[in-house]
Motif scaffolding. Structure first.
Motif, short mmCIF file in Angstrom:
data_model
loop_
_atom_site.label_atom_id
_atom_site.label_comp_id
_atom_site.label_asym_id
_atom_site.label_seq_id
_atom_site.Cartn_x
_atom_site.Cartn_y
_atom_site.Cartn_z
N TYR A 1 -15.97 -33.47 -4.18
CA TYR A 1 -16.32 -32.26 -4.98
C TYR A 1 -17.91 -32.53 -5.56
O TYR A 1 -18.53 -33.45 -5.56
CB TYR A 1 -15.50 -32.53 -6.60
CG TYR A 1 -13.93 -32.51 -6.43
CD1 TYR A 1 -13.49 -31.55 -5.69
CD2 TYR A 1 -13.28 -33.72 -6.83
CE1 TYR A 1 -11.92 -31.68 -5.44
CE2 TYR A 1 -11.99 -33.81 -6.48
CZ TYR A 1 -11.24 -32.77 -5.91
OH TYR A 1 -10.09 -32.86 -5.81
N SER A 2 -18.26 -31.24 -6.07
CA SER A 2 -19.79 -31.28 -6.58
C SER A 2 -19.39 -31.09 -8.10
O SER A 2 -18.54 -30.57 -8.44
CB SER A 2 -20.52 -30.09 -6.01
OG SER A 2 -19.82 -28.83 -6.26
N ALA A 3 -20.45 -31.15 -8.79
CA ALA A 3 -20.61 -31.22 -10.35
C ALA A 3 -20.39 -29.58 -10.64
O ALA A 3 -19.51 -29.24 -11.38
CB ALA A 3 -21.90 -31.56 -10.73
N SER A 4 -20.90 -28.60 -9.80
CA SER A 4 -20.75 -27.24 -10.11
C SER A 4 -19.18 -26.79 -9.93
O SER A 4 -18.79 -26.01 -10.69
CB SER A 4 -21.53 -26.38 -9.22
OG SER A 4 -21.47 -26.73 -7.89
N GLU A 5 -18.71 -27.42 -9.13
CA GLU A 5 -17.08 -27.05 -8.67
C GLU A 5 -16.26 -27.36 -9.90
O GLU A 5 -15.56 -26.96 -10.33
CB GLU A 5 -16.64 -27.80 -7.37
CG GLU A 5 -17.11 -27.14 -6.04
CD GLU A 5 -16.84 -27.94 -4.99
OE1 GLU A 5 -16.99 -27.23 -3.66
OE2 GLU A 5 -16.55 -28.89 -4.88
N PRO B 1 -9.77 -32.66 -1.46
CA PRO B 1 -9.69 -34.03 -1.95
C PRO B 1 -9.14 -34.87 -0.87
O PRO B 1 -8.26 -34.37 -0.39
CB PRO B 1 -8.66 -33.97 -3.17
CG PRO B 1 -7.89 -32.66 -2.97
CD PRO B 1 -8.62 -31.91 -2.26
N GLY B 2 -9.51 -35.97 -0.79
CA GLY B 2 -9.17 -36.90 0.27
C GLY B 2 -8.99 -38.17 -0.27
O GLY B 2 -8.81 -39.00 0.54
N GLY B 3 -8.76 -38.33 -1.65
CA GLY B 3 -8.52 -39.75 -2.21
C GLY B 3 -7.30 -40.28 -1.98
O GLY B 3 -6.28 -39.58 -1.50
#
Length: 452
Positions: free
Chosen positions: A77-81, A450-452
């Motif tokens: 993820y980016s902060a803007s997302e 997401p891939g966590g």
């Protein structure tokens, strides 16, 4: 036998066994998480063959596994997302919290476990598994579906909420009191705010400082930075996992992509060790007495997650089929539920067995719910509403097509084409690859998955 020799033999046997189990799970289409938990139960206290030489090493490996899980999730993820999702999908996040945290809290209070355990079990039932859901979406070929951005948006909000929830739970478990808990929460909120600000304003600078063309150097710098920040966060009672998640958010672009490729194998290894460690710390003889409450809790929260997906997808203008697919996909619980239970075991040991049984049930049911919720529930809704027509129609009415208009031709110009009819995104079918309008969710591929 020498301690080092015993350690190597035990670790080799465990890792080899996990690899074989993972291959088996992949062939039968299941998540390996429940099998990892079963391995831990088999070789832990009260199990078939308790391990002793590798216990300390596995405990440290489990801590690293949690950190890497959250780091890799943050890299997606980016902060803007994150900010965009908070602005557009926060009503769905609130409904998700209300519907799914309440059953866990009520169950803990009914079992007489007290308020701290109620907060912990509420988190166990609230948070879906980003890792399991990402794998399910890929396996079912739904990354391009209209409901997928909605699903990812819910996961982003849940993951970001963990940055507040985990420090609060840590403070409650430590018994620091209202004043200490408030300070911890303020520190957590301040830390999250500062990291998001730095990521939004100076993310490129941070990424350039970490970047390296040498994969070895990039791996060492990113892993070292993550462990350092996680340790500092733990000292500030903000949670090492949240610190790792924020490091992942701060990195972007090619650095995030390169780090993700390098760290994914390490994440998979130590995450497996983490699930084994949780199983090792749970006495299997304590599970049968809580199996019925865990099963009842699982049934209730399957329904509440389906309702959550239905509500969130309906806000995005998605039809009933997509709403049911979204709800079924959100059912799986996994890594975060185990992390939360692990924090609370010190205060209420009984939460460990019920959390293990609960996660085992829903990790197995999760992929099945994602696949079968829509085909099983849709006919029931059709019959209840008196026929298939109301359900088959999309929730958002199609906009009228714009008639074709001939463009006037200039003298001597090449004849121009007729302007084609315009089709609005709302008129697309439920399984169309384009995302629903106005979701503000990350893209289902690339940086937003997401891939966590």
């Amino acid at each position: 036998m020498h301690h080092t020799t015993a350690l190597l033999i035990e670790l080799g046997a465990i890792i080899l066994g996990l690899g074989l189990i993972g291959r088996f799970a992949g062939r039968v289409g299941l998540s390996p998480i429940p099998l990892y938990l079963l391995v831990g139960l088999a070789f832990g206290t009260g199990g078939l063959l308790p391990l002793s030489a590798s216990e300390d090493f596995i405990a440290v490996g489990a801590e690293i596994g949690v950190i890497l899980l959250l780091l890799l999730l943050g890299l997606e993820y980016s902060a803007s997302e994150l900010v965009g999702n908070l602005k557009t999908q926060y009503p769905s996040g609130l409904v998700d919290f209300a519907l799914n945290a309440l059953p866990g809290a009520v169950a803990a209070l009914l079992l007489g476990w007290g308020p701290v355990a109620a907060v912990a079990l509420a988190g166990v039932t609230w948070i879906s598994s980003s890792g399991v859901i990402a794998k399910v979406l890929t396996d079912l070929g739904r990354l391009g579906n209209r409901e997928t951005p909605v699903i990812l948006g819910i996961l982003v909000i849940e993951d970001l909420a963990m940055a507040v929830y985990l420090p609060l739970l840590t403070a409650l478990v430590a018994g620091v009191g209202l004043a200490g808990g408030s300070i911890t929460l303020l520190i957590a909120l301040g830390t999250v705010g500062i990291v998001l600000y730095l990521a939004l304003r100076h993310g490129r600078v941070i990424s350039r400082a970490v970047s390296s063309d040498n994969p070895e150097m990039l791996l060492l710098v990113v892993l070292g930075l993550t462990l350092l920040v996680a340790g500092i966060a733990q000292e500030l009672q903000v949670s090492a996992a949240v610190g790792a998640f924020l490091v992942g958010i701060a990195l972007s672009g090619e650095v995030a992509e390169g780090a993700r490729k390098l760290l994914t194998p390490l994440r998979d290894l130590f995450a497996a060790v983490f699930f084994v460690f949780f199983g090792l710390s749970t006495d299997p003889t304590e599970i049968p007495p809580v199996l019925l409450p865990a099963l009842l809790l699982a049934v209730v929260t399957v329904v509440t997650k389906v309702l959550t997906g239905w509500y969130a997808a309906s806000r995005a203008g998605i039809g009933p089929k997509g709403r049911l697919r979204a709800g079924g996909t959100l059912v799986a619980r996994g890594e975060f539920s185990i992390v939360i239970a692990g924090l609370a075991v010190a205060t209420e040991p009984r939460i460990g067995p019920i959390a293990t049984a609960y996660v085992l049930i829903l990790v197995i049911l999760g992929p099945l719910a994602a696949r079968w919720t829509e085909p099983l529930v849709l006919p029931l809704l059709q019959r209840r509403m008196g026929g298939a027509a109301p359900i088959a129609a999309t929730a958002v009415p199609e906009a009228p097509a714009v008639p074709s208009v001939a463009v006037p031709e200039a003298p001597g110009a090449v004849p121009s084409a007729v302007v084609p009819e315009q089709v609005t995104p709302d008129s697309a079918p439920d399984n169309a690859p384009d995302s629903a309008p106005g979701t503000g969710s990350p893209s289902p591929t690339g940086h937003g998955t997401p891939g966590g």
